[in-house]
Write a protein that holds these residues in place. Structure first.
Motif, PDB file in Angstrom:
ATOM      1  N   LEU A 299       0.874  -1.167   0.000  1.00 37.43           N
ATOM      2  CA  LEU A 299       0.000   0.000   0.000  1.00 37.43           C
ATOM      3  C   LEU A 299       0.909   1.214   0.000  1.00 37.43           C
ATOM      4  CD1 LEU A 299      -2.641  -1.122   2.678  1.00 37.43           C
ATOM      5  CD2 LEU A 299      -2.911  -1.126   0.189  1.00 37.43           C
ATOM      6  N   ARG A 300       0.997   1.883  -1.101  1.00 43.27           N
ATOM      7  CA  ARG A 300       1.995   2.935  -1.286  1.00 43.27           C
ATOM      8  C   ARG A 300       1.577   4.199  -0.567  1.00 43.27           C
ATOM      9  NH1 ARG A 300       6.428   0.957  -1.729  1.00 43.27           N
ATOM     10  NH2 ARG A 300       7.210   2.924  -2.567  1.00 43.27           N
ATOM     11  N   LEU A 301       2.267   4.460   0.545  1.00 40.07           N
ATOM     12  CA  LEU A 301       1.972   5.628   1.378  1.00 40.07           C
ATOM     13  C   LEU A 301       2.813   6.823   0.962  1.00 40.07           C
ATOM     14  CD1 LEU A 301       1.730   4.082   4.960  1.00 40.07           C
ATOM     15  CD2 LEU A 301      -0.058   5.393   3.818  1.00 40.07           C
ATOM     16  N   ASP A 302       2.173   7.979   0.886  1.00 35.84           N
ATOM     17  CA  ASP A 302       2.862   9.240   0.607  1.00 35.84           C
ATOM     18  C   ASP A 302       2.418  10.233   1.668  1.00 35.84           C
ATOM     19  OD1 ASP A 302       4.021  11.529  -0.348  1.00 35.84           O
ATOM     20  OD2 ASP A 302       2.865  11.605  -2.212  1.00 35.84           O
ATOM     21  N   ASP A 303       3.291  10.453   2.677  1.00 30.28           N
ATOM     22  CA  ASP A 303       2.977  11.357   3.784  1.00 30.28           C
ATOM     23  C   ASP A 303       1.650  10.974   4.451  1.00 30.28           C
ATOM     24  OD1 ASP A 303       3.508  13.457   5.523  1.00 30.28           O
ATOM     25  OD2 ASP A 303       2.424  14.915   4.306  1.00 30.28           O
ATOM     26  N   GLY A 304       1.505   9.675   4.697  1.00 28.62           N
ATOM     27  CA  GLY A 304       0.317   9.194   5.387  1.00 28.62           C
ATOM     28  C   GLY A 304      -0.907   8.991   4.516  1.00 28.62           C
ATOM     29  N   PHE A 305      -0.754   9.139   3.217  1.00 30.38           N
ATOM     30  CA  PHE A 305      -1.882   8.980   2.286  1.00 30.38           C
ATOM     31  C   PHE A 305      -1.599   7.800   1.365  1.00 30.38           C
ATOM     32  CE2 PHE A 305      -4.292   9.764  -1.570  1.00 30.38           C
ATOM     33  CZ  PHE A 305      -5.519  10.214  -1.088  1.00 30.38           C
ATOM     34  N   VAL A 306      -2.532   6.850   1.291  1.00 31.47           N
ATOM     35  CA  VAL A 306      -2.363   5.713   0.386  1.00 31.47           C
ATOM     36  C   VAL A 306      -2.703   6.156  -1.032  1.00 31.47           C
ATOM     37  CG1 VAL A 306      -3.046   3.355  -0.167  1.00 31.47           C
ATOM     38  CG2 VAL A 306      -2.977   4.082   2.216  1.00 31.47           C
TER      39      VAL A 306
ATOM     40  N   PRO B 128      -3.082 -20.553   5.689  1.00 28.48           N
ATOM     41  CA  PRO B 128      -1.672 -20.432   5.326  1.00 28.48           C
ATOM     42  C   PRO B 128      -1.361 -19.140   4.575  1.00 28.48           C
ATOM     43  CG  PRO B 128      -2.776 -21.928   3.820  1.00 28.48           C
ATOM     44  CD  PRO B 128      -3.782 -21.575   4.884  1.00 28.48           C
ATOM     45  N   TYR B 129      -2.394 -18.336   4.298  1.00 29.50           N
ATOM     46  CA  TYR B 129      -2.194 -17.105   3.531  1.00 29.50           C
ATOM     47  C   TYR B 129      -1.852 -15.903   4.411  1.00 29.50           C
ATOM     48  CZ  TYR B 129      -4.165 -19.861  -0.223  1.00 29.50           C
ATOM     49  OH  TYR B 129      -4.387 -20.853  -1.152  1.00 29.50           O
ATOM     50  N   ALA B 130      -1.874 -16.067   5.716  1.00 34.53           N
ATOM     51  CA  ALA B 130      -1.572 -14.945   6.617  1.00 34.53           C
ATOM     52  C   ALA B 130      -0.065 -14.817   6.799  1.00 34.53           C
ATOM     53  CB  ALA B 130      -2.266 -15.144   7.960  1.00 34.53           C
ATOM     54  N   LYS B 131       0.588 -14.235   5.813  1.00 37.26           N
ATOM     55  CA  LYS B 131       2.039 -14.097   5.809  1.00 37.26           C
ATOM     56  C   LYS B 131       2.507 -12.760   6.386  1.00 37.26           C
ATOM     57  CE  LYS B 131       2.860 -17.952   3.401  1.00 37.26           C
ATOM     58  NZ  LYS B 131       3.627 -19.093   3.944  1.00 37.26           N
ATOM     59  N   GLY B 132       1.578 -11.836   6.622  1.00 36.53           N
ATOM     60  CA  GLY B 132       1.940 -10.548   7.192  1.00 36.53           C
ATOM     61  C   GLY B 132       2.569  -9.579   6.211  1.00 36.53           C
ATOM     62  N   ARG B 133       2.343  -9.785   4.934  1.00 34.02           N
ATOM     63  CA  ARG B 133       3.007  -8.934   3.942  1.00 34.02           C
ATOM     64  C   ARG B 133       2.541  -7.483   4.026  1.00 34.02           C
ATOM     65  NH1 ARG B 133       4.628 -10.904  -2.120  1.00 34.02           N
ATOM     66  NH2 ARG B 133       5.981  -9.122  -2.622  1.00 34.02           N
ATOM     67  N   VAL B 134       1.244  -7.268   4.185  1.00 38.82           N
ATOM     68  CA  VAL B 134       0.725  -5.895   4.298  1.00 38.82           C
ATOM     69  C   VAL B 134       1.200  -5.266   5.597  1.00 38.82           C
ATOM     70  CG1 VAL B 134      -1.370  -4.507   4.514  1.00 38.82           C
ATOM     71  CG2 VAL B 134      -1.260  -6.340   2.823  1.00 38.82           C
ATOM     72  N   LEU B 135       1.177  -6.024   6.678  1.00 37.57           N
ATOM     73  CA  LEU B 135       1.667  -5.520   7.964  1.00 37.57           C
ATOM     74  C   LEU B 135       3.122  -5.092   7.869  1.00 37.57           C
ATOM     75  CD1 LEU B 135       1.491  -5.067  11.027  1.00 37.57           C
ATOM     76  CD2 LEU B 135       1.934  -7.525  11.323  1.00 37.57           C
ATOM     77  N   ARG B 136       3.964  -5.942   7.313  1.00 36.31           N
ATOM     78  CA  ARG B 136       5.385  -5.608   7.178  1.00 36.31           C
ATOM     79  C   ARG B 136       5.574  -4.370   6.308  1.00 36.31           C
ATOM     80  NH1 ARG B 136       8.961  -6.734  10.341  1.00 36.31           N
ATOM     81  NH2 ARG B 136       8.805  -4.461  10.356  1.00 36.31           N
ATOM     82  N   ASP B 137       4.816  -4.281   5.224  1.00 36.95           N
ATOM     83  CA  ASP B 137       4.911  -3.148   4.317  1.00 36.95           C
ATOM     84  C   ASP B 137       4.553  -1.841   5.029  1.00 36.95           C
ATOM     85  OD1 ASP B 137       4.885  -1.791   1.624  1.00 36.95           O
ATOM     86  OD2 ASP B 137       2.753  -1.618   2.102  1.00 36.95           O
TER      87      ASP B 137
ATOM     88  N   ASP C 242       7.211  -0.851   7.630  1.00 26.42           N
ATOM     89  CA  ASP C 242       8.416  -0.354   6.959  1.00 26.42           C
ATOM     90  C   ASP C 242       8.234   1.064   6.428  1.00 26.42           C
ATOM     91  OD1 ASP C 242       9.729  -2.712   7.471  1.00 26.42           O
ATOM     92  OD2 ASP C 242       9.455  -3.549   5.455  1.00 26.42           O
ATOM     93  N   GLN C 243       6.974   1.472   6.241  1.00 21.73           N
ATOM     94  CA  GLN C 243       6.699   2.819   5.730  1.00 21.73           C
ATOM     95  C   GLN C 243       6.367   3.823   6.839  1.00 21.73           C
ATOM     96  OE1 GLN C 243       4.626   3.184   1.746  1.00 21.73           O
ATOM     97  NE2 GLN C 243       3.971   1.106   2.280  1.00 21.73           N
ATOM     98  N   GLY C 244       6.634   3.444   8.081  1.00 15.06           N
ATOM     99  CA  GLY C 244       6.496   4.413   9.170  1.00 15.06           C
ATOM    100  C   GLY C 244       5.192   4.393   9.921  1.00 15.06           C
ATOM    101  N   VAL C 245       4.368   3.381   9.696  1.00 10.41           N
ATOM    102  CA  VAL C 245       3.140   3.249  10.482  1.00 10.41           C
ATOM    103  C   VAL C 245       3.504   2.785  11.890  1.00 10.41           C
ATOM    104  CG1 VAL C 245       1.093   1.777  10.749  1.00 10.41           C
ATOM    105  CG2 VAL C 245       1.557   2.892   8.561  1.00 10.41           C
ATOM    106  N   ALA C 246       2.804   3.299  12.878  1.00 10.09           N
ATOM    107  CA  ALA C 246       3.086   2.950  14.273  1.00 10.09           C
ATOM    108  C   ALA C 246       2.703   1.505  14.542  1.00 10.09           C
ATOM    109  CB  ALA C 246       2.326   3.875  15.213  1.00 10.09           C
ATOM    110  N   SER C 247       3.572   0.797  15.255  1.00 12.32           N
ATOM    111  CA  SER C 247       3.281  -0.587  15.616  1.00 12.32           C
ATOM    112  C   SER C 247       2.739  -0.649  17.035  1.00 12.32           C
ATOM    113  CB  SER C 247       4.543  -1.447  15.500  1.00 12.32           C
ATOM    114  OG  SER C 247       5.493  -1.082  16.490  1.00 12.32           O
TER     115      SER C 247
END
Length: 464
Positions: free
Chosen positions: A159-166, A216-225, A228-233
């Motif tokens: 999900l391509r974030l630009d200053d907090g905007f997808v 088996p599809y819950a690989k966390g790809r969106v979460l990791r993405d 990595d783009q600065g979303v708070a964990s």
């Protein structure tokens, strides 16, 4: 599919939380696209393996007995999480479950009274008629009838974030790379429990021995993405919904039928034939989710539950038959344990068990004396053959590391700013409320409540 179309709301995921978001947004007048990583036959994520939802109610309903009020619900959650929860979001979830069942019924979900083996949940949890698969099918039928567009076999890469905007979503749909644009996005794509390499970052090599109960599809790809783009964990990467399941279960997708509910009426030993925790600490719905972690901490991440014939009908059995023998030594041999050591452990337990009035329906106080660890309830001697044993492994349902959200389900950046058009619901944000531990049916509560909030707020934002 018109790849140039700009939807009002893009929902990433295909389980309960995603569908609640999609249906709610569509009912609010938004155009909605759902992207489900799995093929149609396996749609629904972990939700298709669920059985019930924990719901607050002030009076009996058609399927819930007595009443279950906010303060008791909150106290139950507080005890299992040890205080590791956001009280504002938790209480918001609890209160909103009071309205969940009518919404679900309007979407075609049907409920049934608690069955034998689940009666201790009759006051707190509403059971789905037909289980999670029927629930998922009802939601999909409702979404399709409302005009929600759905793409299966479609993984969101970023999900391509630009200053907090997808700005757009990068996807792979049926093997082809694409871009999808929408005014708002709801991330409901689950945790990372099916990503063993990520699990090993927190658990080390022990994670190789974990079994994954759900998709088996819950690989966390969106979460990791997003992280990595600065979303708070939020949440601990080593915390998860981990239960003790039958060690003969498949690596992925075994579901609820592999769960073992015999622990309170058993003794549980590790591969060395030694007990390691109080099996009777509390009623099972409030303690079953600690046993996956306990087993994970044992050598080779394996344990064994031992019962006698008097306890056989006190719990819902695994889909796998019990391993049986007329002697403890014979049972040990079949389980691959040291017969002398297991017999010694059973004799020590039996000698320490205090005679009392055994009652499997409540905390009965039948306990051990002079034994470490103690068993504080249901401590009845294991003495009546045939004896039964079940191998146990950690069964991971979902992980608690996720993205941080506010009360409107809006995703927050690391500096505390809310994102402009990104919302989240379900397991990808549940760590805000579940810091550790678990309460039966509460994952579905979080997904339903925040799915509806995210769908409502995303649709509102898209209109504005």
């Amino acid at each position: 599919m018109d790849w140039d179309r700009v939807y009002d709301v893009l929902v990433v995921g295909g389980g309960n939380a995603a569908l609640c978001a999609a249906v709610t947004a569509r009912q609010a007048g938004a155009t909605v696209l759902v992207l489900e990583h799995a093929p149609k036959a396996f749609r629904g994520g972990n939700s298709r393996h669920t059985r019930n939802l924990r719901a607050m109610h002030t009076a009996p309903t058609s399927v819930l007995t007595e009443q279950y009020l906010e303060d008791e619900y909150w106290d139950d959650l507080l005890r299992v999480t040890g205080g590791q929860t956001d009280e504002e979001l938790a209480r918001l979830t609890i209160r909103a479950t009071a309205d969940a069942l009518p919404f679900m019924e309007a979407c075609g979900v049907r409920f049934q009274p608690s069955l034998t083996g689940t009666l201790n949940l009759s006051r707190t949890n509403a059971f789905f008629l037909g289980g999670g698969k029927a629930l998922v099918n009802a939601y999909y039928a409702t979404a399709e009838k409302l005009g929600v567009d759905i793409l299966y076999d479609t993984e969101v890469v970023s999900l391509r974030l630009d200053d907090g905007f997808v700005r757009y979503a990068e996807i792979i749909s049926r093997g082809f790379p694409r871009r999808v644009r929408a005014k708002t996005v709801v991330a409901s794509s689950g945790g990372f429990q099916a990503n063993l390499e990520w699990l090993k970052q927190g658990w080390g090599p022990a994670a190789e021995n974990f079994l994954i109960r759900g998709t088996p599809y819950a690989k966390g790809r969106v979460l990791r993405d997003l992280l990595d783009q600065g979303v708070a964990s939020v949440g601990d990467p080593t915390q998860c919904h981990a239960v003790a399941i039958d060690g003969r279960a498949p690596k992925f997708d075994g579901g609820i039928v592999t769960r073992l509910d015999c622990v309170p009426f058993s003794i549980v030993v590790n591969k060395h034939g030694e007990r390691f925790y109080d099996e009777g600490e509390d009623v099972w719905p409030k303690r079953y989710a600690i046993w996956g972690r306990l087993v994970a901490q044992q050598p080779d991440q394996v344990a064994y539950a031992i019962i006698d014939s008097r306890s056989e009908r006190l719990f819902m059995p695994s889909v796998f038959p019990a391993i049986k023998s007329d002697t403890i030594e014979g049972l040990a041999e079949k389980l691959g344990l040291d017969p002398t050591k297991l017999a010694e452990t059973v004799r020590g337990f039996n000698a320490a068990a205090v005679h009392g009035t055994f009652d499997n329906s409540r905390l009965d106080g039948c306990h051990t004396e002079g034994l470490t660890p103690a068993k504080t309830n249901w401590a009845r001697p294991i003495a009546v053959p045939p004896f039964s044993g079940y191998p146990l492994r950690p069964g991971i349902t979902f992980t608690y590391l996720g993205v941080k959200v506010d009360r409107n389900a809006r995703v927050l950046m690391q500096d505390g700013r809310p994102t402009a058009n990104l919302f989240a619901s379900g397991e990808i944000m549940a760590g805000s409320i579940l810091g550790k531990g678990y309460l039966a049916g509460f994952g579905m509560s979080i997904g339903t409540v925040f799915g509806r909030i995210a769908g409502r707020e995303a649709a509102k934002h898209a209109r504005n």
